[in-house]
Design an enzyme around this catalytic site. Structure first.
Site, PDB file in Angstrom:
ATOM      1  N   GLU A 177       0.788  -1.424   0.547  1.00 14.12           N
ATOM      2  CA  GLU A 177      -0.343   0.425   0.355  1.00 14.12           C
ATOM      3  C   GLU A 177       0.813   1.305  -0.120  1.00 14.12           C
ATOM      4  O   GLU A 177       1.832   1.238   0.718  1.00 14.12           O
ATOM      5  CB  GLU A 177      -0.683  -0.116   1.249  1.00 14.12           C
ATOM      6  CG  GLU A 177      -1.564   1.052   1.822  1.00 14.12           C
ATOM      7  CD  GLU A 177      -2.798   1.313   0.172  1.00 14.12           C
ATOM      8  OE1 GLU A 177      -3.042   2.909   0.224  1.00 14.12           O
ATOM      9  OE2 GLU A 177      -3.423   0.969  -0.354  1.00 14.12           O
ATOM     10  N   THR A 196      -6.256   2.570  -5.528  1.00 12.95           N
ATOM     11  CA  THR A 196      -6.227   0.943  -4.610  1.00 12.95           C
ATOM     12  C   THR A 196      -6.877   0.534  -5.877  1.00 12.95           C
ATOM     13  O   THR A 196      -6.112  -0.491  -6.219  1.00 12.95           O
ATOM     14  CB  THR A 196      -6.150   0.894  -3.248  1.00 12.95           C
ATOM     15  OG1 THR A 196      -5.032   2.185  -2.848  1.00 12.95           O
ATOM     16  CG2 THR A 196      -6.131  -0.797  -3.133  1.00 12.95           C
ATOM     17  N   HIS A 225      -0.459   3.470   4.829  1.00 13.33           N
ATOM     18  CA  HIS A 225      -1.494   3.650   4.278  1.00 13.33           C
ATOM     19  C   HIS A 225      -1.463   5.263   4.591  1.00 13.33           C
ATOM     20  O   HIS A 225      -1.801   5.633   6.635  1.00 13.33           O
ATOM     21  CB  HIS A 225      -2.984   3.260   4.255  1.00 13.33           C
ATOM     22  CG  HIS A 225      -3.942   3.852   3.424  1.00 13.33           C
ATOM     23  ND1 HIS A 225      -4.695   5.255   3.489  1.00 13.33           N
ATOM     24  CD2 HIS A 225      -4.554   3.889   2.317  1.00 13.33           C
ATOM     25  CE1 HIS A 225      -5.297   5.304   2.487  1.00 13.33           C
ATOM     26  NE2 HIS A 225      -5.212   4.514   1.807  1.00 13.33           N
ATOM     27  N   ASP A 244       1.477  -0.406  -5.392  1.00 12.66           N
ATOM     28  CA  ASP A 244      -0.116   0.194  -5.482  1.00 12.66           C
ATOM     29  C   ASP A 244       0.073   1.322  -6.699  1.00 12.66           C
ATOM     30  O   ASP A 244      -0.544   2.101  -7.500  1.00 12.66           O
ATOM     31  CB  ASP A 244      -1.500  -0.051  -4.539  1.00 12.66           C
ATOM     32  CG  ASP A 244      -1.648   0.737  -4.058  1.00 12.66           C
ATOM     33  OD1 ASP A 244      -0.322   1.629  -3.345  1.00 12.66           O
ATOM     34  OD2 ASP A 244      -2.519   0.738  -3.372  1.00 12.66           O
ATOM     35  N   HIS A 245       0.603   2.872  -5.553  1.00  5.89           N
ATOM     36  CA  HIS A 245       0.620   4.128  -6.177  1.00  5.89           C
ATOM     37  C   HIS A 245       1.470   5.337  -5.288  1.00  5.89           C
ATOM     38  O   HIS A 245       1.383   4.458  -4.382  1.00  5.89           O
ATOM     39  CB  HIS A 245      -1.340   4.849  -5.456  1.00  5.89           C
ATOM     40  CG  HIS A 245      -1.771   4.570  -4.657  1.00  5.89           C
ATOM     41  ND1 HIS A 245      -1.737   4.977  -3.433  1.00  5.89           N
ATOM     42  CD2 HIS A 245      -2.814   4.000  -4.379  1.00  5.89           C
ATOM     43  CE1 HIS A 245      -2.116   5.054  -2.840  1.00  5.89           C
ATOM     44  NE2 HIS A 245      -3.411   3.940  -2.914  1.00  5.89           N
TER      45      HIS A 245
END
Length: 722
Positions: A260, A304, A421, A480-481
């Protein structure tokens, strides 16, 4: 005297109306200047910015002037004012996290996201946000103290019509000013900053609503003929597998580890001389790992969920909102779980310690063909075990063993971590890494939660090796990003040896790199790969390593290891990066020098234009495919469309156990291979919760209770049906 004049003005309908228009205009302008980074420069653009809230505000608020009765008129006007203020506040919060504005798909898909959120949105609030809501309290105070009195004299209809006409004229005038400075403004909606800068939040939301409705209509009128261009593009774009790597992981388990918000710069990075992610570094630098140092995230607003969609389908997310939330319930997919199951008899599962409704996963996964989805219902969700977005990573991996070991091999299993996150908070009992010192808590703590994630992955790898799964598995790890948004990169810059004063769009684009590693035990000649690629390329790469040709499927990515791999990486906003150049909003940067190329040669300009056209076409075709749900018309040879009704995710532990028992000696699960015994004792973790709120006994109890609850629910469902 002045107070009396003000009271008299506010006590007329026109005066009250004008006051609300002024207040909303004022706080909108303040938000523009304080929170939104709209790229305003020069007198002309500031002039347009100052007037852009007025037309839509007059038009919306003016609708209440048609109401003659006193109480309904004031009530409607106040409700419109409050609703507009709430929309403004939500956009401020959304922008701080996503550097973007809320679209209609985001607004109507909010519930599928909000189910998984807790208090993290409050972390995005700032003291200056009081300017958005303070006036609401002043209005209440004005009415209660009778500084504001209701005016029982209605507005003449012709006056209301005149205001509406003026508002529409002013809106067209505003649009004209925008078109003068930015031609084709309404056709460049991939860049929502322009629409807000020139037309305002309300106009953007209204325009986006019209466009969304139009897309929905187009979807209903779609036919198989619409597939022709898409098939032509994907077939011509196909990259044949590399003969040296094709099938080298055939029949191995596939374990996907979703990191994440994890960015590439963390790999091999040292903070104050200490490695942030020592274990991931060792994997990244291993000769058994295909690591990619020029791999980019390509997500849009779906973040996500967009990354998952590209990973599973090799199609892009939507230009607005989340594909999972907006279309995922009804769309037909040719996803990795279904392809692997039908082609090589893989079982499949997702492990995620948040609610199944988050990003609409509990619906989308069924359409992708996932057989099992172990969400928060299958874990011990004591408050001590959770972060903002679900189960802590060490506990997710540890507590999933009792389910993973029951899956029939080969399996395709995805673990979605959440501890790293925003806002990157972690309780003290789980932190042993010193935070950075940048003046921004989220940037400082990003290194702390990344280190914790690294420890979590190491513990899981140790288990894989000890349990025997490691040698028969291909482990795919990807970020993911981005984790640090563009607005916070200025705080991060000094830690990367960069100057915040010279940081620009080129630097932001380079920060979109995320790790991508394919670790295959037994391979000794892998190593770091330098070819450019992105998340759209993951599925064909994995399929070819497993010995499954991707040619018959509609996929927009290409095998990263193929000599024919396409190295033009498209971003969702139509910007793109290649091995030589980065193109941002039409500006060309040289990757080697990081300098803007202000006068490209004719040859270079032609090359960039061709690549830009290809990027636009690729994104447009992917959008057409998804918006029109065209895969319902296309069935590759040997592939059976997924029937989502086969899956319900209510008793997955019971289902995997049932299948294992039915197979008996033919069962290939790790549990069966281990002499029908659990491998949970092979897992070693230093997670402090395992000594308090998440003991092994409690884990077994939560698994058993999930089976009982599911069985009870199933019985009740049958009763209700009867």
């Amino acid at each position: 005297m002045y107070l009396l004049k003000l009271r008299n003005i506010l006590s007329t309908r026109w005066g009250f109306f004008s006051s609300l228009v002024f207040l909303f205009w004022l706080k909108t302008i303040l938000v523009y200047l304080i929170d939104f980074h709209l790229g305003v420069s020069g007198f002309y653009q500031y002039l347009v910015l100052l007037i852009n809230p007025l037309a839509t505000t007059l038009l919306l608020f003016g609708s209440a002037l048609y109401i003659k009765r006193t109480v309904p008129a004031y009530t409607v006007l106040l409700l419109i004012y409050i609703a507009n203020s709430v929309l403004l506040l939500f956009n401020v919060i959304y922008y701080r996290e996503f550097t973007d504005f809320m679209t209609i798909n985001v607004i109507f898909g909010y519930s599928s996201v909000s189910d998984g959120l807790s208090t993290s949105s409050f972390a995005l609030l700032k003291p200056q946000d009081i300017i958005i809501i303070a006036d609401l309290f002043l209005l209440v105070l004005g009415f209660t103290t009778k500084v504001i009195r209701v005016d029982k004299h209605p507005i003449a209809t012709r006056q209301a019509v005149a205001l509406t006409s003026f508002s529409l004229f002013f809106l067209m005038f505003n649009l004209t000013l925008g078109e003068i400075d930015r031609p084709q403004l309404l056709t460049r909606t991939f860049d929502r900053n322009y629409l807000v800068k020139y037309l305002g939040i309300d106009a953007f939301t209204f325009y986006d609503g019209i466009k969304t409705a139009k897309n929905n209509q187009v979807r209903s009128e779609a036919s198989s003929i619409d597939l022709n261009k898409i098939l032509s593009f994907t077939q011509n774009h196909y990259a044949a597998p590399n003969v040296k790597t094709y099938g080298i992981a055939k029949n191995k388990n596939v374990i996907i580890i979703h990191l994440e918000s994890f960015q590439q710069f963390l790999i091999n990075y040292r903070l104050d001389g200490k490695e942030v992610t020592p274990f991931l570094n060792s994997l990244y630098n291993s000769n058994s790992t295909y690591s990619f140092d020029n791999f980019f995230n390509q997500v849009g607003q779906g973040k996500t969920s967009d990354a998952e969609n590209m990973l599973e389908t090799s199609t892009y997310g939507l230009p607005q909102g989340s594909l999972f939330s907006a279309l995922g319930t009804d769309n037909t997919f040719e996803g990795a779980p279904a392809i692997l199951n039908q082609d090589a008899n893989y079982s499949s599962a997702v492990f995620h310690g948040n609610k199944g409704s988050f990003w609409n996963r509990d619906s989308v996964y069924k359409n992708l063909g996932y057989q099992y989805f172990f969400d928060a219902n299958y874990y011990n969700t004591d408050a001590n075990n959770l972060t903002e977005y679900g189960l802590k990573d060490k506990l997710l991996f540890h507590d999933s063993v009792k389910y993973l070991e029951r899956l029939q091999q080969p399996f395709y299993a995805k673990f979605i971590t959440v501890s790293n996150h925003f806002p990157y908070t972690l309780d003290k009992q789980n932190t042993d890494f010193k935070a950075a010192n940048t003046g921004d808590d989220s940037v400082n703590n990003y290194f702390v939660t990344a280190h914790y994630l690294d420890q979590s992955v190491k513990e899981f790898f140790d288990y894989l090796k000890k349990s025997g799964l490691y040698n028969n598995s291909m482990i795919v790890i990807y970020g993911d990003h981005y984790g640090i948004s563009n607005s916070r990169n200025l705080k991060l810059a000094p830690l990367l040896g960069k100057s915040s004063s010279t940081w620009n769009d080129f630097d932001n684009a380079q920060m979109q790199r995320v790790p991508f590693m394919i670790h295959i035990p037994g391979v000794t000649d892998a190593g770091v790969q330098h070819q450019y690629g992105g998340e759209i390329d993951v599925l064909p790469t994995i399929l070819h390593l497993l010995g499954i040709d991707s040619k018959k499927y509609i996929q927009f990515g290409t095998d990263l290891l193929s000599p024919q791999h396409d190295q033009v990486v498209a971003f969702r906003n139509e910007n793109f990066v290649t091995p030589d150049y980065t193109v941002i909003n039409g500006t060309i940067y040289d990757n080697k020098t990081a300098e803007e190329i202000t006068h490209p040669s004719n040859e270079l300009a032609a090359k960039i234009n061709a690549e830009s056209d290809k990027v636009s076409e690729e994104l447009s075709l992917s959008d057409t495919l998804n918006n029109k749900n065209l895969l319902r018309f296309y069935v590759p040879q040997g592939f059976t469309p997924v029937n989502p009704k086969k899956y319900n995710y209510k008793n997955d532990f019971g289902e995997v156990t049932k299948i294992q028992n039915l197979l008996g000696n033919k069962s290939t699960s790790l549990w069966s291979k281990n002499g029908n015994k659990s491998t949970i004792s092979d897992y070693t973790s230093d997670a402090p919760e395992l000594k308090t709120t998440d003991s092994n006994e409690q884990n077994e109890e939560s698994a058993s209770s999930s089976m009982k609850k599911a069985a009870s629910s199933s019985i009740q469902s049958r009763k209700d049906t009867n």
